[in-house]
Design a protein around this motif. Structure first.
Motif, PDB file in Angstrom:
ATOM      1  N   LEU A 164      37.798  32.362  31.596  1.00 57.10           N
ATOM      2  CA  LEU A 164      38.957  32.768  32.381  1.00 57.10           C
ATOM      3  C   LEU A 164      38.704  32.431  33.840  1.00 57.10           C
ATOM      4  CD1 LEU A 164      41.632  34.328  32.921  1.00 57.10           C
ATOM      5  CD2 LEU A 164      40.239  36.413  33.059  1.00 57.10           C
ATOM      6  N   TYR A 165      39.630  31.672  34.425  1.00 58.82           N
ATOM      7  CA  TYR A 165      39.565  31.326  35.844  1.00 58.82           C
ATOM      8  C   TYR A 165      40.728  32.013  36.552  1.00 58.82           C
ATOM      9  CZ  TYR A 165      36.698  27.446  34.055  1.00 58.82           C
ATOM     10  OH  TYR A 165      35.752  26.684  33.423  1.00 58.82           O
ATOM     11  N   ILE A 166      40.438  32.666  37.660  1.00 56.50           N
ATOM     12  CA  ILE A 166      41.468  33.288  38.492  1.00 56.50           C
ATOM     13  C   ILE A 166      41.364  32.691  39.883  1.00 56.50           C
ATOM     14  CG2 ILE A 166      42.341  35.419  39.517  1.00 56.50           C
ATOM     15  CD1 ILE A 166      42.723  35.381  36.533  1.00 56.50           C
ATOM     16  N   ALA A 167      42.474  32.166  40.380  1.00 49.75           N
ATOM     17  CA  ALA A 167      42.520  31.590  41.725  1.00 49.75           C
ATOM     18  C   ALA A 167      43.657  32.242  42.500  1.00 49.75           C
ATOM     19  CB  ALA A 167      42.717  30.074  41.652  1.00 49.75           C
ATOM     20  N   ASN A 168      43.374  32.666  43.722  1.00 51.21           N
ATOM     21  CA  ASN A 168      44.398  33.372  44.485  1.00 51.21           C
ATOM     22  C   ASN A 168      44.388  32.939  45.943  1.00 51.21           C
ATOM     23  OD1 ASN A 168      46.479  35.349  44.814  1.00 51.21           O
ATOM     24  ND2 ASN A 168      44.987  36.665  45.852  1.00 51.21           N
ATOM     25  N   ALA A 169      45.597  32.679  46.461  1.00 46.09           N
ATOM     26  CA  ALA A 169      45.814  32.462  47.884  1.00 46.09           C
ATOM     27  C   ALA A 169      47.042  33.286  48.257  1.00 46.09           C
ATOM     28  CB  ALA A 169      46.031  30.988  48.196  1.00 46.09           C
ATOM     29  N   GLY A 170      46.836  34.420  48.915  1.00 41.90           N
ATOM     30  CA  GLY A 170      47.950  35.308  49.240  1.00 41.90           C
ATOM     31  C   GLY A 170      47.703  36.717  48.756  1.00 41.90           C
ATOM     32  N   ASP A 171      48.779  37.472  48.534  1.00 44.91           N
ATOM     33  CA  ASP A 171      48.610  38.888  48.209  1.00 44.91           C
ATOM     34  C   ASP A 171      49.153  39.290  46.839  1.00 44.91           C
ATOM     35  OD1 ASP A 171      51.289  38.708  48.823  1.00 44.91           O
ATOM     36  OD2 ASP A 171      51.239  40.168  50.465  1.00 44.91           O
ATOM     37  N   SER A 172      49.215  38.345  45.899  1.00 46.33           N
ATOM     38  CA  SER A 172      49.470  38.717  44.508  1.00 46.33           C
ATOM     39  C   SER A 172      48.153  39.168  43.883  1.00 46.33           C
ATOM     40  CB  SER A 172      50.072  37.532  43.739  1.00 46.33           C
ATOM     41  OG  SER A 172      51.320  37.157  44.292  1.00 46.33           O
ATOM     42  N   ARG A 173      48.207  39.636  42.631  1.00 46.40           N
ATOM     43  CA  ARG A 173      46.998  40.222  42.032  1.00 46.40           C
ATOM     44  C   ARG A 173      46.965  40.010  40.531  1.00 46.40           C
ATOM     45  NH1 ARG A 173      46.423  46.523  42.937  1.00 46.40           N
ATOM     46  NH2 ARG A 173      46.659  45.788  45.096  1.00 46.40           N
ATOM     47  N   ALA A 174      45.755  39.790  40.022  1.00 44.51           N
ATOM     48  CA  ALA A 174      45.510  39.712  38.579  1.00 44.51           C
ATOM     49  C   ALA A 174      44.629  40.875  38.159  1.00 44.51           C
ATOM     50  CB  ALA A 174      44.841  38.389  38.227  1.00 44.51           C
ATOM     51  N   VAL A 175      45.019  41.527  37.058  1.00 48.67           N
ATOM     52  CA  VAL A 175      44.284  42.691  36.552  1.00 48.67           C
ATOM     53  C   VAL A 175      44.043  42.506  35.066  1.00 48.67           C
ATOM     54  CG1 VAL A 175      44.395  45.185  36.133  1.00 48.67           C
ATOM     55  CG2 VAL A 175      45.177  44.249  38.320  1.00 48.67           C
ATOM     56  N   LEU A 176      42.842  42.813  34.636  1.00 43.13           N
ATOM     57  CA  LEU A 176      42.449  42.720  33.230  1.00 43.13           C
ATOM     58  C   LEU A 176      42.442  44.109  32.598  1.00 43.13           C
ATOM     59  CD1 LEU A 176      41.020  41.151  30.815  1.00 43.13           C
ATOM     60  CD2 LEU A 176      38.864  41.728  31.963  1.00 43.13           C
ATOM     61  N   GLY A 177      42.952  44.210  31.385  1.00 41.90           N
ATOM     62  CA  GLY A 177      42.817  45.425  30.592  1.00 41.90           C
ATOM     63  C   GLY A 177      41.649  45.253  29.633  1.00 41.90           C
ATOM     64  N   ARG A 178      40.593  46.038  29.818  1.00 38.04           N
ATOM     65  CA  ARG A 178      39.365  45.874  29.030  1.00 38.04           C
ATOM     66  C   ARG A 178      39.049  47.168  28.265  1.00 38.04           C
ATOM     67  NH1 ARG A 178      34.547  43.679  32.330  1.00 38.04           N
ATOM     68  NH2 ARG A 178      35.454  41.679  31.703  1.00 38.04           N
ATOM     69  N   LEU A 179      38.744  47.028  26.988  1.00 35.39           N
ATOM     70  CA  LEU A 179      38.389  48.172  26.149  1.00 35.39           C
ATOM     71  C   LEU A 179      37.000  48.668  26.527  1.00 35.39           C
ATOM     72  CD1 LEU A 179      39.428  49.882  23.778  1.00 35.39           C
ATOM     73  CD2 LEU A 179      38.243  48.283  22.243  1.00 35.39           C
ATOM     74  N   ASP A 180      36.925  49.950  26.866  1.00 33.89           N
ATOM     75  CA  ASP A 180      35.662  50.557  27.299  1.00 33.89           C
ATOM     76  C   ASP A 180      35.580  51.964  26.720  1.00 33.89           C
ATOM     77  OD1 ASP A 180      33.382  51.424  28.553  1.00 33.89           O
ATOM     78  OD2 ASP A 180      34.211  51.412  30.581  1.00 33.89           O
ATOM     79  N   ASN A 181      34.724  52.131  25.706  1.00 35.50           N
ATOM     80  CA  ASN A 181      34.546  53.434  25.082  1.00 35.50           C
ATOM     81  C   ASN A 181      35.874  53.997  24.569  1.00 35.50           C
ATOM     82  OD1 ASN A 181      33.036  55.633  24.184  1.00 35.50           O
ATOM     83  ND2 ASN A 181      33.243  56.749  26.131  1.00 35.50           N
ATOM     84  N   LYS A 182      36.602  53.137  23.831  1.00 34.54           N
ATOM     85  CA  LYS A 182      37.863  53.482  23.177  1.00 34.54           C
ATOM     86  C   LYS A 182      39.028  53.678  24.145  1.00 34.54           C
ATOM     87  CE  LYS A 182      35.666  55.583  19.109  1.00 34.54           C
ATOM     88  NZ  LYS A 182      35.597  56.772  18.223  1.00 34.54           N
ATOM     89  N   GLU A 183      38.832  53.382  25.411  1.00 36.39           N
ATOM     90  CA  GLU A 183      39.914  53.433  26.395  1.00 36.39           C
ATOM     91  C   GLU A 183      40.067  52.062  27.039  1.00 36.39           C
ATOM     92  OE1 GLU A 183      39.325  56.462  29.258  1.00 36.39           O
ATOM     93  OE2 GLU A 183      39.331  58.109  27.805  1.00 36.39           O
ATOM     94  N   VAL A 184      41.301  51.706  27.364  1.00 41.87           N
ATOM     95  CA  VAL A 184      41.546  50.426  28.034  1.00 41.87           C
ATOM     96  C   VAL A 184      41.552  50.676  29.541  1.00 41.87           C
ATOM     97  CG1 VAL A 184      43.127  48.489  28.322  1.00 41.87           C
ATOM     98  CG2 VAL A 184      42.840  49.537  26.067  1.00 41.87           C
ATOM     99  N   LYS A 185      40.555  50.114  30.211  1.00 44.78           N
ATOM    100  CA  LYS A 185      40.377  50.329  31.642  1.00 44.78           C
ATOM    101  C   LYS A 185      40.833  49.104  32.430  1.00 44.78           C
ATOM    102  CE  LYS A 185      38.266  54.334  31.135  1.00 44.78           C
ATOM    103  NZ  LYS A 185      36.817  54.419  31.395  1.00 44.78           N
ATOM    104  N   ALA A 186      41.311  49.344  33.636  1.00 47.40           N
ATOM    105  CA  ALA A 186      41.762  48.263  34.517  1.00 47.40           C
ATOM    106  C   ALA A 186      40.581  47.654  35.259  1.00 47.40           C
ATOM    107  CB  ALA A 186      42.791  48.793  35.509  1.00 47.40           C
TER     108      ALA A 186
END
Length: 331
Positions: A164-186
């Motif tokens: 996964l490649y994330i490239a940013n110029a400016g003030d938008s945002r990318a967030v991943l939802g990741r499973l961590d101990n049965k909860e999906v964390k940001a």
């Protein structure tokens, strides 16, 4: 009922290209509209599923969003993947539309030349797109000087060969939802280039040590040269080249002194990571969404509505005329 006029305005600003997508759930191939909301509930890409939404906030739609899925190069033997672009325009639609038309093609060009995807490929594609847009500004400068004040934030995500490649110029945002101990964390994958952030102000001051007014607090908002909040973008030629910071450009954009190096940068910050089985989905959105939701709130909404994209409208006019969000769920 949605007017034909609205659909004509929105259609050029969402550019889907999904090779082999036959999902078209409920005739949803081209998306649907409801008032000022345009959305595509669900579709397939080579790495999983996606959904997208656009909300128009002002009369002129300045922003674009893009999803491309399939070949990431011009070669038949090149890598397959998925490309997501969020282009938050300001000053007019020209920069965002230009990026929408050219950035991915430049990605494919440089991927072909190097026979693979990399952070260097993405950086070269951003800079090539920037140079091409500045050339367009040069061509139109005398007849259309306001094009020098048009720019676009640019957030890109690429899933290719398990990375996964994330490239940013400016003030938008990318967030991943990741499973961590049965909860999906940001997990935030990008950071904003906005003068309201102390580290961004420090970067600007280090790059322009002889300019005491490189960042100015104006009406309780930090702005670069007192004009713009972002420090990186594609376009904004009036803050990249001094030749465009003069008449016939409107006086409100002209600086009292000349400059000998770009004030804003087009280079994106780029991260690369290997996708893990715990990585559930990705959210790409412009700043209007993040003004009203924090990372975990957005992840919770997507996680609790796994088959549909849910977007909360900003409810006020912001710098970009439409707010975009895209959700990608890996297979």
């Amino acid at each position: 009922m949605v007017s034909n006029t609205l659909m004509r305005i929105v259609a050029p600003c969402w550019k889907p290209s999904v090779e082999g997508d036959s999902s078209n759930r409920g005739g949803d191939a081209s998306g649907r509209a409801d008032g000022l909301l345009w959305y595509k509930d669900s579709g397939n890409h080579v790495n999983g599923e996606f959904s997208m939404a656009v909300i128009q906030a002002n009369n002129l739609l300045e922003d674009c969003s893009q999803l491309e899925s399939g070949p990431m190069s011009l070669l038949e033997t090149g890598p397959q993947g998925t490309f997501v672009g969020i282009y938050d325009g300001h000053g007019g639609p020209e920069a965002a539309r230009f990026v929408n038309q050219h950035l991915f093609e430049n990605i494919k060009k440089f991927t072909s030349e190097t026979h693979g995807m990399s952070a260097d490929v993405i950086n070269k594609a951003f800079l090539a797109t920037e140079e091409a847009f500045l050339s367009l500004v040069q061509q139109q400068w005398q007849d259309k000087p306001q094009i020098a004040s048009v720019g676009s934030c640019c957030l890109v995500g690429i899933v290719c060969s398990g990375h996964l490649y994330i490239a940013n110029a400016g003030d938008s945002r990318a967030v991943l939802g990741r499973l961590d101990n049965k909860e999906v964390k940001a997990v935030q994958l990008s950071y904003e280039h906005n003068a309201s952030i102390e580290s961004v102000r420090e970067e600007l001051q280090s790059l322009h040590p002889d300019d005491p007014h490189i960042v100015v607090l104006k009406h309780k908002v930090w702005r670069v040269k007192g004009l713009i909040q972002i420090s990186r973008s594609i376009g904004d030629a009036y803050l990249k080249r001094a030749e465009f910071n003069r008449e016939p450009l409107l006086a409100k954009f002209r600086l009292p002194e000349s400059f000998n190096k770009p004030i804003l940068k087009a280079e994106p910050t780029i991260s690369e990571q290997k996708l893990d089985p715990e990585d559930q989905f990705l959210i790409f959105a412009s700043d209007g969404l993040w003004e009203h939701l924090n990372n975990q709130e957005a992840v919770d909404i997507v996680n609790n509505c796994p088959r549909n994209m849910v977007i909360i409208s900003p409810g006020k006019q912001t710098e970009g005329c439409c707010k975009k969000t895209a959700q990608s769920r890996p297979s």
